[in-house]
Design an enzyme around this catalytic site. Sequence first.
Site, short mmCIF file in Angstrom:
data_model
loop_
_atom_site.label_atom_id
_atom_site.label_comp_id
_atom_site.label_asym_id
_atom_site.label_seq_id
_atom_site.Cartn_x
_atom_site.Cartn_y
_atom_site.Cartn_z
N VAL A 138 13.55 -2.38 7.94
CA VAL A 138 12.30 -1.79 7.47
C VAL A 138 11.20 -2.85 7.53
CG1 VAL A 138 11.13 -0.74 5.49
CG2 VAL A 138 13.56 -0.28 5.89
N THR A 139 10.22 -2.62 8.38
CA THR A 139 9.11 -3.57 8.44
C THR A 139 7.79 -2.82 8.63
OG1 THR A 139 9.04 -3.87 10.87
CG2 THR A 139 10.57 -5.28 9.66
N TYR A 193 12.44 -1.22 -4.17
CA TYR A 193 13.16 0.02 -3.90
C TYR A 193 13.51 0.88 -5.10
CZ TYR A 193 13.16 -1.66 0.83
OH TYR A 193 12.74 -2.10 2.06
N ARG A 251 0.56 -1.82 2.91
CA ARG A 251 0.00 -1.20 1.70
C ARG A 251 -0.96 -0.04 2.01
NH1 ARG A 251 3.39 -4.36 1.31
NH2 ARG A 251 3.58 -6.07 -0.19
N ARG A 252 -0.59 0.71 3.03
CA ARG A 252 -1.32 1.95 3.32
C ARG A 252 -0.36 3.13 3.23
NH1 ARG A 252 -4.32 0.26 8.95
NH2 ARG A 252 -5.31 -1.61 8.14
N SER A 254 15.02 -6.93 0.65
CA SER A 254 14.44 -8.26 0.88
C SER A 254 13.79 -8.78 -0.40
CB SER A 254 13.40 -8.20 1.99
OG SER A 254 12.39 -7.25 1.66
N PHE A 261 23.69 -5.90 6.28
CA PHE A 261 23.35 -4.92 7.33
C PHE A 261 21.84 -4.70 7.38
CE2 PHE A 261 24.18 -2.42 3.48
CZ PHE A 261 23.11 -1.55 3.45
N LEU A 273 2.80 3.30 4.55
CA LEU A 273 3.74 3.54 5.67
C LEU A 273 5.19 3.51 5.20
CD1 LEU A 273 2.11 1.74 8.72
CD2 LEU A 273 2.95 4.10 8.66
N LEU A 274 5.55 2.52 4.41
CA LEU A 274 6.93 2.47 3.90
C LEU A 274 7.22 3.75 3.12
CD1 LEU A 274 9.67 1.30 3.03
CD2 LEU A 274 8.48 0.15 1.16
N ARG A 275 6.31 4.11 2.23
CA ARG A 275 6.57 5.30 1.41
C ARG A 275 6.78 6.53 2.31
NH1 ARG A 275 6.42 6.95 -3.51
NH2 ARG A 275 5.48 5.10 -4.40
C1 LIG Z 1 16.03 -2.24 3.66
C2 LIG Z 1 15.22 -3.35 4.27
O1 LIG Z 1 15.08 -3.41 5.45
S1 LIG Z 1 14.54 -4.53 3.24
C3 LIG Z 1 13.25 -5.30 4.18
C4 LIG Z 1 11.86 -4.92 3.79
N1 LIG Z 1 10.93 -5.59 4.70
C5 LIG Z 1 10.39 -6.80 4.46
O2 LIG Z 1 10.58 -7.42 3.43
C6 LIG Z 1 9.53 -7.38 5.58
C7 LIG Z 1 8.15 -7.78 5.07
N2 LIG Z 1 7.46 -6.72 4.34
C8 LIG Z 1 7.04 -5.56 4.91
O3 LIG Z 1 7.28 -5.32 6.10
C9 LIG Z 1 6.26 -4.56 4.07
O4 LIG Z 1 5.45 -5.27 3.18
C10 LIG Z 1 7.15 -3.57 3.27
C11 LIG Z 1 8.04 -2.79 4.23
C12 LIG Z 1 8.01 -4.27 2.25
C13 LIG Z 1 6.22 -2.59 2.51
O5 LIG Z 1 5.55 -1.73 3.42
P1 LIG Z 1 4.16 -1.05 3.03
O6 LIG Z 1 3.86 -0.03 4.08
O7 LIG Z 1 3.14 -2.08 2.77
O8 LIG Z 1 4.51 -0.28 1.67
P2 LIG Z 1 3.72 0.98 1.07
O9 LIG Z 1 2.25 0.80 1.29
O10 LIG Z 1 4.30 2.25 1.58
O11 LIG Z 1 4.07 0.82 -0.47
C14 LIG Z 1 4.81 1.76 -1.18
C15 LIG Z 1 4.93 1.26 -2.59
O12 LIG Z 1 5.75 0.09 -2.59
C16 LIG Z 1 5.04 -1.02 -3.18
N3 LIG Z 1 5.40 -2.22 -2.43
C17 LIG Z 1 5.36 -2.38 -1.10
N4 LIG Z 1 5.77 -3.60 -0.77
C18 LIG Z 1 6.09 -4.22 -1.91
C19 LIG Z 1 6.58 -5.52 -2.22
N5 LIG Z 1 6.80 -6.41 -1.24
N6 LIG Z 1 6.81 -5.82 -3.50
C20 LIG Z 1 6.55 -4.91 -4.48
N7 LIG Z 1 6.10 -3.67 -4.24
C21 LIG Z 1 5.85 -3.33 -2.98
C22 LIG Z 1 3.57 -0.66 -3.00
O13 LIG Z 1 2.78 -1.34 -3.94
C23 LIG Z 1 3.61 0.85 -3.21
O14 LIG Z 1 3.73 1.08 -4.61
P3 LIG Z 1 3.34 2.46 -5.33
O15 LIG Z 1 4.59 2.93 -5.95
O16 LIG Z 1 2.30 2.07 -6.32
O17 LIG Z 1 2.85 3.39 -4.28
#
Ligand SMILES: CC(=O)SCCNC(=O)CCNC(=O)[C@H](O)C(C)(C)COP(=O)(O)OP(=O)(O)OC[C@H]1O[C@@H](n2cnc3c(N)ncnc32)[C@H](O)[C@@H]1OP(=O)(O)O
Length: 435
Positions: A110-111, A151, A118-119, A146, A435, A121-123
Amino acid sequence: MPEPQHDYRFETFPAALDPASTEGDPDARTAAFVRAVRAGFYDSEPDAERLRSMAASFVADHQMLTAAYPASAPEGALSAEVPVATFVTFGKRINTGHGRQLGAHLITGVTVRPTHRRRGLLRRLMETDLRAAAAAGKPLAALTASEGSIYSRFGFGPVEWQSEIEIDASPGLAFRVEPSGRVELAEPAAVKRLAPQIYARFQERTPGALERKHAYWRIISGELDPESGKPDPAVRAAVHYDPEGAPDGYVTYKFTGWEPPTVKVIDLIAVSDEAYRSLWQFLGTLDLVQVIRYGDAARDSALPWLLADGRRMRTKTSEDGVWLRLLDLPAAFEGRGWGPVSATLRLRVSDRLGFTAGTWELTVADGTARVEALSEDAPADLALDTGDLASLYLGGADAALLARAGRLTELAPGAAVRARSLLALERPPYAPSHF
Ligand SMILES: CC(=O)SCCNC(=O)CCNC(=O)[C@H](O)C(C)(C)COP(=O)(O)OP(=O)(O)OC[C@H]1O[C@@H](n2cnc3c(N)ncnc32)[C@H](O)[C@@H]1OP(=O)(O)O
């Protein structure tokens, strides 16, 4: 200003090789995806060999790739064919106790590109995927995180914990029980061949253990160093044999330097307790070695009890490993193993995504469970969020501690302690699988 989400184009496709390539190169979509995943985790740009090896492993595990592409890319920016977000899923079985297994929907890779974070996309990717997995009848989703803060908002909870341990193997290290098994040094290539069968038997008897992904055997045998992408000739191996001469455990390890003389365990898998004791004794009695390090030890292991002086083992760090998300509560609990307990527990579960929300009656008798949905206002014993229920699911977390932390509410006196003994499995869950 954040771009609206509809500016992205989403595609889900299986990892695939280029049919025109004779060398096993990935197709263009898969190659761009692999590059984006590596960039997302700050890994170096892959060369052709690394791309082939990663793609081969994605394909062997039947990984499904979901990518978000930008609508356009300005001059000089990464091409619009490179995903700005990646999300990988595949299926493996998880041991749910007492020899039972359930299919788990694994989420990884997941990246989101830093310029698009923070737009939402993950959600969007996560919620769409979990809904599809639930609709397809999958009982559980799983991931490793990570960061610990991401999560739980999606209903995941950690189910097992692992420790980085260090053993003082200087002269005087002694074991409480003298093992009698036979351990022999082996060629790492031979261990690569033996390891899948040994691991399969270990997985069948270890609560929480997941089937491993395809690339594992290359990595643990030193054929593929995940850092360099090349073979690692420093990796050594030993195998334990049962009294009939059949291999039932192995360790792979490497000597990492003289100051102080240190051995790092890469993988230690034992089917039997005898194999477990013998392999640790083998490591503990390597001449000249003063320190043994292992990054993937079970948090609750037998090792300190095996040492004559338990203080010789120090825990350097301890962290959550696998996280689970319950998608189908009745299927998850009815598909779990149970000890010789008979009890009923009523759970009021909150779940922002709705999959497990409601009041449920769990009745366990004769090693099986039945789950019934009750009316919303039916009396319950415990009220909790679905992520916390996931943490309790395999007995890895203690309901009484969650109650103390205010994460679950006891609606009936003593219900948390009752839940703890009902949910405990034959051993604490342990999943030595990245994994
Ligand atoms: C299962 C796996 O693969 S784990 C690996 C995860 N990936 C990484 O760590 C790589 C580096 N990080 C990233 O690529 C990105 O920052 C991600 C994937 C962690 C987050 O993606 P984004 O698109 O920015 O997240 P999105 O905007 O959808 O946020 C959804 C919610 O999660 C929260 N959130 C997102 N990233 C984080 C974080 N690093 N720490 C805490 N909260 C977070 C947001 O604040 C938001 O909260 P809400 O409940 O108030 O809506």
